[in-house]
Design a protein around this motif. Sequence first.
Motif, PDB file in Angstrom:
ATOM      1  N   GLN A 231      45.019  43.769  48.713  1.00 39.24           N
ATOM      2  CA  GLN A 231      43.970  44.783  48.811  1.00 39.24           C
ATOM      3  C   GLN A 231      42.838  44.517  47.821  1.00 39.24           C
ATOM      4  O   GLN A 231      41.665  44.659  48.157  1.00 39.24           O
ATOM      5  CB  GLN A 231      44.549  46.178  48.565  1.00 39.24           C
ATOM      6  N   VAL A 232      43.185  44.112  46.597  1.00 35.27           N
ATOM      7  CA  VAL A 232      42.175  43.828  45.579  1.00 35.27           C
ATOM      8  C   VAL A 232      41.321  42.642  46.007  1.00 35.27           C
ATOM      9  O   VAL A 232      40.087  42.679  45.894  1.00 35.27           O
ATOM     10  CB  VAL A 232      42.847  43.580  44.206  1.00 35.27           C
ATOM     11  N   VAL A 233      41.944  41.598  46.516  1.00 30.68           N
ATOM     12  CA  VAL A 233      41.198  40.422  46.964  1.00 30.68           C
ATOM     13  C   VAL A 233      40.308  40.773  48.163  1.00 30.68           C
ATOM     14  O   VAL A 233      39.167  40.322  48.257  1.00 30.68           O
ATOM     15  CB  VAL A 233      42.153  39.246  47.289  1.00 30.68           C
ATOM     16  N   ALA A 234      40.803  41.622  49.060  1.00 34.00           N
ATOM     17  CA  ALA A 234      39.996  42.047  50.201  1.00 34.00           C
ATOM     18  C   ALA A 234      38.765  42.831  49.737  1.00 34.00           C
ATOM     19  O   ALA A 234      37.667  42.675  50.297  1.00 34.00           O
ATOM     20  CB  ALA A 234      40.832  42.899  51.156  1.00 34.00           C
ATOM     21  N   GLU A 235      38.913  43.656  48.697  1.00 30.93           N
ATOM     22  CA  GLU A 235      37.762  44.361  48.132  1.00 30.93           C
ATOM     23  C   GLU A 235      36.758  43.375  47.541  1.00 30.93           C
ATOM     24  O   GLU A 235      35.549  43.562  47.659  1.00 30.93           O
ATOM     25  CB  GLU A 235      38.205  45.347  47.059  1.00 30.93           C
ATOM     26  N   ASN A 236      37.269  42.327  46.896  1.00 30.32           N
ATOM     27  CA  ASN A 236      36.384  41.298  46.343  1.00 30.32           C
ATOM     28  C   ASN A 236      35.572  40.636  47.452  1.00 30.32           C
ATOM     29  O   ASN A 236      34.364  40.441  47.319  1.00 30.32           O
ATOM     30  CB  ASN A 236      37.182  40.242  45.592  1.00 30.32           C
ATOM     31  N   VAL A 237      36.237  40.284  48.541  1.00 26.59           N
ATOM     32  CA  VAL A 237      35.552  39.631  49.659  1.00 26.59           C
ATOM     33  C   VAL A 237      34.529  40.589  50.277  1.00 26.59           C
ATOM     34  O   VAL A 237      33.410  40.199  50.609  1.00 26.59           O
ATOM     35  CB  VAL A 237      36.570  39.136  50.713  1.00 26.59           C
ATOM     36  N   ALA A 238      34.890  41.862  50.410  1.00 25.98           N
ATOM     37  CA  ALA A 238      33.971  42.845  50.991  1.00 25.98           C
ATOM     38  C   ALA A 238      32.727  43.034  50.129  1.00 25.98           C
ATOM     39  O   ALA A 238      31.662  43.364  50.644  1.00 25.98           O
ATOM     40  CB  ALA A 238      34.688  44.180  51.166  1.00 25.98           C
TER      41      ALA A 238
ATOM     42  N   PHE B 101      28.373  42.417  41.188  1.00 23.61           N
ATOM     43  CA  PHE B 101      29.805  42.679  41.355  1.00 23.61           C
ATOM     44  C   PHE B 101      30.625  41.572  40.713  1.00 23.61           C
ATOM     45  O   PHE B 101      30.370  40.388  40.902  1.00 23.61           O
ATOM     46  CB  PHE B 101      30.160  42.795  42.840  1.00 23.61           C
ATOM     47  N   ALA B 102      31.624  41.970  39.950  1.00 21.50           N
ATOM     48  CA  ALA B 102      32.562  41.017  39.345  1.00 21.50           C
ATOM     49  C   ALA B 102      33.908  41.183  40.031  1.00 21.50           C
ATOM     50  O   ALA B 102      34.404  42.305  40.151  1.00 21.50           O
ATOM     51  CB  ALA B 102      32.703  41.280  37.853  1.00 21.50           C
ATOM     52  N   PRO B 103      34.506  40.099  40.508  1.00 24.54           N
ATOM     53  CA  PRO B 103      35.792  40.212  41.206  1.00 24.54           C
ATOM     54  C   PRO B 103      36.903  40.671  40.281  1.00 24.54           C
ATOM     55  O   PRO B 103      36.853  40.464  39.070  1.00 24.54           O
ATOM     56  CB  PRO B 103      36.043  38.798  41.726  1.00 24.54           C
ATOM     57  N   LYS B 104      37.906  41.279  40.876  1.00 24.46           N
ATOM     58  CA  LYS B 104      39.078  41.749  40.141  1.00 24.46           C
ATOM     59  C   LYS B 104      40.310  41.031  40.671  1.00 24.46           C
ATOM     60  O   LYS B 104      40.307  40.512  41.767  1.00 24.46           O
ATOM     61  CB  LYS B 104      39.233  43.267  40.318  1.00 24.46           C
ATOM     62  N   ASP B 105      41.336  41.050  39.872  1.00 23.46           N
ATOM     63  CA  ASP B 105      42.625  40.506  40.284  1.00 23.46           C
ATOM     64  C   ASP B 105      43.690  41.246  39.483  1.00 23.46           C
ATOM     65  O   ASP B 105      43.388  41.931  38.508  1.00 23.46           O
ATOM     66  CB  ASP B 105      42.704  39.001  40.027  1.00 23.46           C
ATOM     67  N   LEU B 106      44.923  41.122  39.915  1.00 20.76           N
ATOM     68  CA  LEU B 106      46.028  41.741  39.202  1.00 20.76           C
ATOM     69  C   LEU B 106      46.604  40.750  38.209  1.00 20.76           C
ATOM     70  O   LEU B 106      46.556  39.537  38.429  1.00 20.76           O
ATOM     71  CB  LEU B 106      47.120  42.174  40.185  1.00 20.76           C
TER      72      LEU B 106
ATOM     73  N   GLY C 185      52.159  50.003  39.237  1.00 21.86           N
ATOM     74  CA  GLY C 185      52.039  49.789  37.822  1.00 21.86           C
ATOM     75  C   GLY C 185      51.091  48.642  37.553  1.00 21.86           C
ATOM     76  O   GLY C 185      51.026  48.151  36.453  1.00 21.86           O
ATOM     77  N   TRP C 186      50.370  48.255  38.549  1.00 22.78           N
ATOM     78  CA  TRP C 186      49.473  47.121  38.408  1.00 22.78           C
ATOM     79  C   TRP C 186      48.051  47.628  38.514  1.00 22.78           C
ATOM     80  O   TRP C 186      47.648  48.211  39.509  1.00 22.78           O
ATOM     81  CB  TRP C 186      49.748  46.083  39.498  1.00 22.78           C
TER      82      TRP C 186
END
Length: 137
Positions: free
Chosen positions: A24-31, A38-43, A80-81
């Motif tokens: 989901q986080v990576v999909a938000e980055n791509v969107a 915008f700075a990408p996020k990751d877990l 928890g992430w």
Amino acid sequence: MDLSQIPLFAMLRGRLGYLSQRQQVVAENVANSDTPGFAPKDLKPFSFQAQMQAQARSAASVTHPGHIPLSRSQGGAVSGWNPVTQRDSETSLDGNSVVLEEQMMKLSDARMNYDAAIGFYQKSLGLLRLATRAPGR
């Protein structure tokens, strides 16, 4: 018996939850790949030690049979992430630092790990079924 009470299945459930949230986080980055600034996020990487500590906290919180146990979303193994900002290797002139190739590699990695965890989950269920079957069947 609830499968989440078996440590192996609890760990697999946590791993699957982590991988789902990472996707989901990576999909938000791509969107947001065209959003200025915008700075990408990751877990943070999934760690066995952190997972064990989260389960110990949720198990230790119920000290009396009359207490209400915490649900998984209130601090258990599944949630928890928190996403952390991680800049990719390039930043465009508008300040966006999403590199689609790197995000697709992260998405592919999450998908392969998810498939592996699902396969392990299915194999473990098969072993449980085999163990509970009557002899000679």
